[in-house]
Design an enzyme around this catalytic site. Structure first.
Site, mmCIF file in Angstrom:
data_model
loop_
_atom_site.group_PDB
_atom_site.id
_atom_site.type_symbol
_atom_site.label_atom_id
_atom_site.label_comp_id
_atom_site.label_asym_id
_atom_site.label_seq_id
_atom_site.Cartn_x
_atom_site.Cartn_y
_atom_site.Cartn_z
ATOM 1 N N GLY A 190 44.791 26.652 36.044
ATOM 2 C CA GLY A 190 46.211 26.956 36.172
ATOM 3 C C GLY A 190 46.544 27.856 37.343
ATOM 4 N N CYS A 250 42.491 39.080 30.852
ATOM 5 C CA CYS A 250 43.482 39.054 29.772
ATOM 6 C C CYS A 250 43.060 40.030 28.679
ATOM 7 C CB CYS A 250 43.678 37.643 29.223
ATOM 8 S SG CYS A 250 42.165 36.839 28.650
#
Length: 430
Positions: free
Chosen positions: A254, A370
């Protein structure tokens, strides 16, 4: 009964995750492939995610309401009850359909002799609701302590946000549309969405829909990517045409796709150690219509694949504890162990060291995770800066979240985003 198959599959997924120790990613996809209707696939995912987010609270209710706890041989039954509780409590599905389909699922699972108990427990949820519980109770003690130590004033909001259902974030392909134009398409399709002005390519849907319902998804007009992750591309917007970029842990692709949607003239090498994940990147790039070189290789071992030409920029979205995306991967609370952290931190350090050698003087390395744990984030970057006299931290500014000694941090739920850490490290001429 319509819908019973979805509940049987949900029970199977939850049993695999909770009792058998498998990851949600590994078992959910194959289970969804057994369903023809995209709405059923979306429902299966929603049930499993909701049940895992609230698993601690639901199990506590079961222990209170049942005369004796369910044993190990009843793992499939407990999983079905978790799925039933999630439908009525977190998802708010129509009572009759949720109860009837779940009871029928018990029959299909060979639990007909306990179908009456399943019905009684679900009816009690209808009448009384599931007793409330502190979100803190869902977290293993070591992780709760780490979060409270790192973010003492914000820990309670982190615990709550990590168990909440997240919105669906979309990234509009800059070469194929605009957020404003795509927002109109969503509105015409009856999908509630809003433009997020702070993010150049983002649209946010308060309630998720299957990607098959998104106009132009198959053609790459839009992709699913959280707002926090989209912001990483803002750190590389000024690269010249032809600049060489290494995305060192790139799957599912992504971030590399986002860079190329904005700047198709970049020369991007997208690397991942897993061959299957590398194939997923190729699918992502094909759908979005961007051109990148994909390689299945270990970023820690550049001597095995590097051509000797230095990169102008390196993106290192490092493997981490995933503590910033628990709301999307709630099995983290089951599977992440305190003893895992040392190995993860060591891997991050080795990736930083290996990729730094591939960066030209004057180039920049973007380190991201993350995670919300300081040991993986600002602590990792601070230690790297101490080891390298030619490394300079560049603060990207308030738009990238909370200021840390070496980086910026979004926490789960802030502005609807996932927890995410960014650090830009420039390589100076030594």
């Amino acid at each position: 009964m319509p819908g019973a198959e979805v509940r049987v599959l949900a029970a199977g997924v939850l049993q695999d995750v909770c009792a058998n120790g498998r990851s949600l990613k590994a078992v959910l996809g194959p289970a969804q492939q057994q369903l023809d209707d995209s709405r059923d696939r979306a429902l299966l995912e929603a049930i499993c995610l909701a049940a895992l987010r609230q698993r601690g609270r639901y199990r506590r209710a079961l222990n209170q309401w049942m005369p004796r706890p369910l044993g190990a041989r009843d793992a499939d039954l407990e999983a079905l009850l978790l799925a039933g509780f999630a439908q009525l409590d977190a998802l708010g599905l129509p009572d009759h359909a949720a109860v009837s389909a779940t009871v029928q699922a018990a029959h299909q699972m060979g639990r007909s002799h306990q179908a009456g108990m399943v019905n009684a427990l679900l009816r009690r949820v209808q009448r009384e609701g599931v007793p409330p519980a502190s979100p803190l109770n869902a977290f293993p003690h070591w992780l709760a302590d780490a979060i409270a130590t790192d973010w003492p004033r914000l820990a309670d909001s982190i615990f709550a946000a990590s168990l909440a259902e997240p919105p669906l974030w979309l990234r509009v392909h800059a070469g194929k549309s605009t957020p404003e134009a795509y927002l109109q398409q969503l509105q015409q399709a009856g999908i509630v969405a809003e433009r997020v002005a702070e993010l150049r390519d983002a649209i946010c849907l308060p309630a998720a829909v299957p990607v098959t319902q998104l106009p132009g998804f198959a053609e790459g007009v839009v992709s699913v990517q959280d707002g926090s992750a989209q912001q990483l591309a803002d750190l590389l917007t000024d690269l010249p045409a032809g600049a060489r970029v290494l995305d060192a842990c790139a799957a599912p692709g992504g971030k590399a796709a986002h860079l190329l949607e904005r700047q198709p003239q970049l020369a991007v090498l997208a690397l991942d150690i897993d061959q299957r994940r590398a194939r997923r990147m190729q699918e992502t790039f094909a759908r979005t219509g961007v051109q990148a070189t994909v390689l299945a290789a270990d970023a820690c071992q550049p001597q095995a694949w590097w051509d000797g030409q230095l990169f102008d920029a390196v993106v290192l979205d490092a493997p981490c504890s995933a503590t910033g995306i628990i709301r999307r991967q709630p099995d983290v609370l089951l599977h992440r162990r305190e003893q895992d952290m040392a190995a993860l931190i060591d891997l991050q350090e080795r990736l930083l060291e290996a990729t730094w050698t591939l960066l030209r003087p004057g180039g920049r390395l973007i380190y991201a995770t993350c995670s919300i744990l300081r040991s993986e984030n600002t602590g990792q970057v601070s230690a790297f800066l101490q080891r390298h006299a030619d490394a300079r931290f560049v603060d990207p500014g308030e738009a990238f979240g909370h200021a840390c000694p070496a980086g910026r941090q979004w926490l789960p739920g802030e502005d609807g985003r996932d927890g995410f850490f960014y650090a830009q490290i420039n390589k100076i001429n030594s």
